[in-house]
Design an enzyme around this catalytic site. Structure first.
Site, PDB file in Angstrom:
ATOM      1  N   LYS A  95     -34.659  50.451  17.265  1.00 20.48           N
ATOM      2  CA  LYS A  95     -33.649  49.425  17.584  1.00 20.48           C
ATOM      3  C   LYS A  95     -34.318  48.067  17.732  1.00 20.48           C
ATOM      4  CE  LYS A  95     -34.933  48.695  22.073  1.00 20.48           C
ATOM      5  NZ  LYS A  95     -35.513  47.429  22.543  1.00 20.48           N
ATOM      6  N   ASP A  99     -32.167  53.205  27.320  1.00 16.26           N
ATOM      7  CA  ASP A  99     -31.900  52.911  25.902  1.00 16.26           C
ATOM      8  C   ASP A  99     -31.501  54.152  25.110  1.00 16.26           C
ATOM      9  OD1 ASP A  99     -32.485  50.280  26.327  1.00 16.26           O
ATOM     10  OD2 ASP A  99     -34.483  50.338  25.410  1.00 16.26           O
TER      11      ASP A  99
HETATM   12  P1  ATP Z   1     -39.157  50.483  25.958  1.00 14.46           P
HETATM   13  O1  ATP Z   1     -38.092  51.474  25.546  1.00 14.46           O
HETATM   14  O2  ATP Z   1     -39.654  50.714  27.353  1.00 14.46           O
HETATM   15  O3  ATP Z   1     -38.856  49.067  25.609  1.00 14.46           O
HETATM   16  P2  ATP Z   1     -40.972  50.455  23.751  1.00 14.46           P
HETATM   17  O4  ATP Z   1     -39.925  50.564  22.734  1.00 14.46           O
HETATM   18  O5  ATP Z   1     -41.648  49.149  23.887  1.00 14.46           O
HETATM   19  O6  ATP Z   1     -40.423  50.924  25.150  1.00 14.46           O
HETATM   20  P3  ATP Z   1     -42.130  53.051  23.170  1.00 14.46           P
HETATM   21  O7  ATP Z   1     -42.614  53.117  21.773  1.00 14.46           O
HETATM   22  O8  ATP Z   1     -40.892  53.762  23.511  1.00 14.46           O
HETATM   23  O9  ATP Z   1     -42.089  51.521  23.564  1.00 14.46           O
HETATM   24  O10 ATP Z   1     -43.336  53.544  24.105  1.00 14.46           O
HETATM   25  C1  ATP Z   1     -43.506  53.165  25.439  1.00 14.46           C
HETATM   26  C2  ATP Z   1     -44.435  54.182  26.121  1.00 14.46           C
HETATM   27  O11 ATP Z   1     -43.710  55.405  26.267  1.00 14.46           O
HETATM   28  C3  ATP Z   1     -45.679  54.530  25.329  1.00 14.46           C
HETATM   29  O12 ATP Z   1     -46.773  53.819  25.806  1.00 14.46           O
HETATM   30  C4  ATP Z   1     -45.859  56.029  25.516  1.00 14.46           C
HETATM   31  O13 ATP Z   1     -46.918  56.329  26.401  1.00 14.46           O
HETATM   32  C5  ATP Z   1     -44.582  56.522  26.167  1.00 14.46           C
HETATM   33  N1  ATP Z   1     -43.877  57.549  25.357  1.00 14.46           N
HETATM   34  C6  ATP Z   1     -43.254  58.627  25.856  1.00 14.46           C
HETATM   35  N2  ATP Z   1     -42.681  59.344  24.881  1.00 14.46           N
HETATM   36  C7  ATP Z   1     -42.892  58.701  23.728  1.00 14.46           C
HETATM   37  C8  ATP Z   1     -42.526  58.950  22.371  1.00 14.46           C
HETATM   38  N3  ATP Z   1     -41.814  60.026  22.008  1.00 14.46           N
HETATM   39  N4  ATP Z   1     -42.899  58.045  21.452  1.00 14.46           N
HETATM   40  C9  ATP Z   1     -43.614  56.952  21.810  1.00 14.46           C
HETATM   41  N5  ATP Z   1     -44.003  56.674  23.069  1.00 14.46           N
HETATM   42  C10 ATP Z   1     -43.650  57.539  24.031  1.00 14.46           C
END
Ligand code: ATP
Length: 303
Positions: free
Chosen positions: A11, A141
Site C-alpha cells: 500500500k 493496516d
Molecule cells: P508499518 O506497517 O509499521 O508502516 P512498514 O510497512 O514500514 O511497517 P514492514 O515491511 O511491514 O514495514 O516491516 C516492519 C517490521 O515488521 C520489520 O522490521 C520486520 O521486523 C517486522 N515484520 C513482521 N512480520 C513481517 C513480514 N511478514 N514481512 C516484513 N516484515 C515483518
C-alpha cells in the site's frame, strides 16, 4: 484443500494526517490508502502435527520467522477465533518483494494474506466481516490490506471505508535502503509538535482529496497529496533528495508513504514513469515501477 498461493499487495498513503496520541497510545489518523500491484507471494500448506505448529520460511534474512512475524500472529489469531487447526500445523513460504520497513505495509499485507489463505484452505467460506474483525485484532493496516483498492481509513487506521477505485496509475517507488521504525517516527512527530502551535502545521485537505478521488480528477489528486510524517522523517533521511530528483524528472506528484522512508512518484503515462525511474536510479539503489491496484490480498492458486 491442502495449500494455497496468496498475493499480498503493498500500500501507499495518498493522504496521511496524524492527529493527537490517544489514551490507548495509538494516534488518531485520517488516511487515503491505495493498493499497489507490487506484492509478496505467500505459499501456505497444511501439515501433519510436528513439534512446530507453524514453520515459516522467507527469502529475506531480516524478516523474523518467529511469533514476531505478522504471519505467525495472524495464524494465532485465526486459530484462537475459529479453532479449526486441531493437531495440524501450517507451513508458510514468504517470497518477499515488498521492501521491508519502507512504509509500504509489507508485514500487514502478509497478515491479510494469511487470513485469506486460512479461510480458503480450511474451506470455511467466512464472510468478509468475520475476516475484518480478525484483521483489526492483528494490526491497524491489516483491514485495509484485506479490503484493498482505494479506501478512507480512520481511527488508528482500522476503520475502512472503500472509495471509488482509481484508474491503474503508474507508480515509481524509490528508497535508499534505510528503514524507519514506525514507533520511532510517531515519537519524533510528537516531539516536533511540542514546540509548535497547531496552526504551524497544515493538516492537508482530506475532503478535497476525497472529492478528487470520487471525480477521478487526477490533477486535483496530484495537488492534494499530504503526509504528516514528511516533516518528522524527511529532515533526517534521504527522502528530500529523492523527491527533488523525481520532480526534476517530470513526476506529476511525489510523496513519502506511511512513516517512510520510501517515496512514491505518480506518472500518468508509462513513458513518464520510465523517465522518472531512470533519473531516480541515478541516486537511489532501489527503484520499483508498479501500478495502482483495485485489489487487496487474494488467493491466486491452490492445490
Ligand atoms: P508499518 O506497517 O509499521 O508502516 P512498514 O510497512 O514500514 O511497517 P514492514 O515491511 O511491514 O514495514 O516491516 C516492519 C517490521 O515488521 C520489520 O522490521 C520486520 O521486523 C517486522 N515484520 C513482521 N512480520 C513481517 C513480514 N511478514 N514481512 C516484513 N516484515 C515483518
Amino acid at each position: 484443500m491442502l495449500g494455497a498461493k496468496v498475493r499480498a499487495r503493498a500500500k501507499i498513503n495518498l493522504f496521511l494526517d496524524v492527529g493527537e496520541a490517544r489514551e490507548d497510545g495509538y494516534h488518531e489518523v485520517r488516511s487515503i490508502m491505495q493498493s499497489l500491484e507490487l506484492s509478496d507471494d505467500l505459499y501456505f500448506r497444511r501439515t501433519d502435527a510436528t513439534s512446530e505448529r507453524f514453520v515459516l520460511r522467507c527469502n529475506e534474512s531480516e524478516v523474523p520467522l518467529t511469533n514476531q512475524n505478522l504471519v505467525w500472529h495472524a495464524l494465532e489469531v485465526f486459530d484462537a477465533n475459529l479453532g479449526v487447526m486441531g493437531r495440524e500445523g501450517i507451513e508458510v513460504i514468504i517470497n518477499k518483494k515488498i521492501p521491508v520497513g519502507a512504509g509500504l505495509g509489507g508485514g500487514s499485507a502478509d497478515a491479510a494474506a494469511t487470513l485469506c489463505a486460512m479461510n480458503y484452505i480450511y474451506e470455511l467460506d467466512l464472510p468478509m466481516e468475520t475476516l475484518m474483525e480478525m484483521a483489526k485484532e492483528i494490526g491497524s493496516d491489516v483491514p485495509f490490506c484485506l479490503e484493498g483498492g482505494t479506501c478512507l481509513a480512520k481511527g488508528r487506521g482500522e476503520e475502512i471505508m472503500p472509495l471509488e477505485p482509481l484508474p491503474p496509475l503508474n507508480v515509481v517507488l524509490a528508497m535508499m535502503g534505510d528503514k524507519t521504525l514506525t514507533a520511532d517516527a510517531y515519537a519524533r512527530l510528537d516531539e516536533l509538535r511540542k514546540g509548535q502551535t497547531p496552526s504551524e502545521e497544515q493538516g492537508g485537505n482530506l475532503e478535497a482529496l476525497i472529492e478528487a478521488v470520487t471525480r477521478r480528477d487526477l490533477d486535483a489528486l496530484f495537488s492534494r497529496l499530504y503526509n504528516s510524517f514528511e516533516s518528522a522523517t524527511m529532515a533526517s533521511g534521504h527522502a528530500p533528495d529523492l523527491k527533488k530528483a523525481a520532480l526534476e524528472a517530470g513526476a506529476k506528484a511525489v510523496l513519502m508513504t506511511g512513516s517512510g522512508p520510501a517515496v512514491f512518484a505518480l506518472a500518468p503515462s508509462t513513458e513518464e514513469a520510465s523517465r522518472v525511474a531512470w533519473e531516480l536510479e541515478r541516486v537511489a539503489p532501489l527503484v520499483i515501477i508498479t501500478k495502482f491496484s483495485e485489489k487487496g490480498a487474494e488467493v491466486v492458486s491452490y492445490s
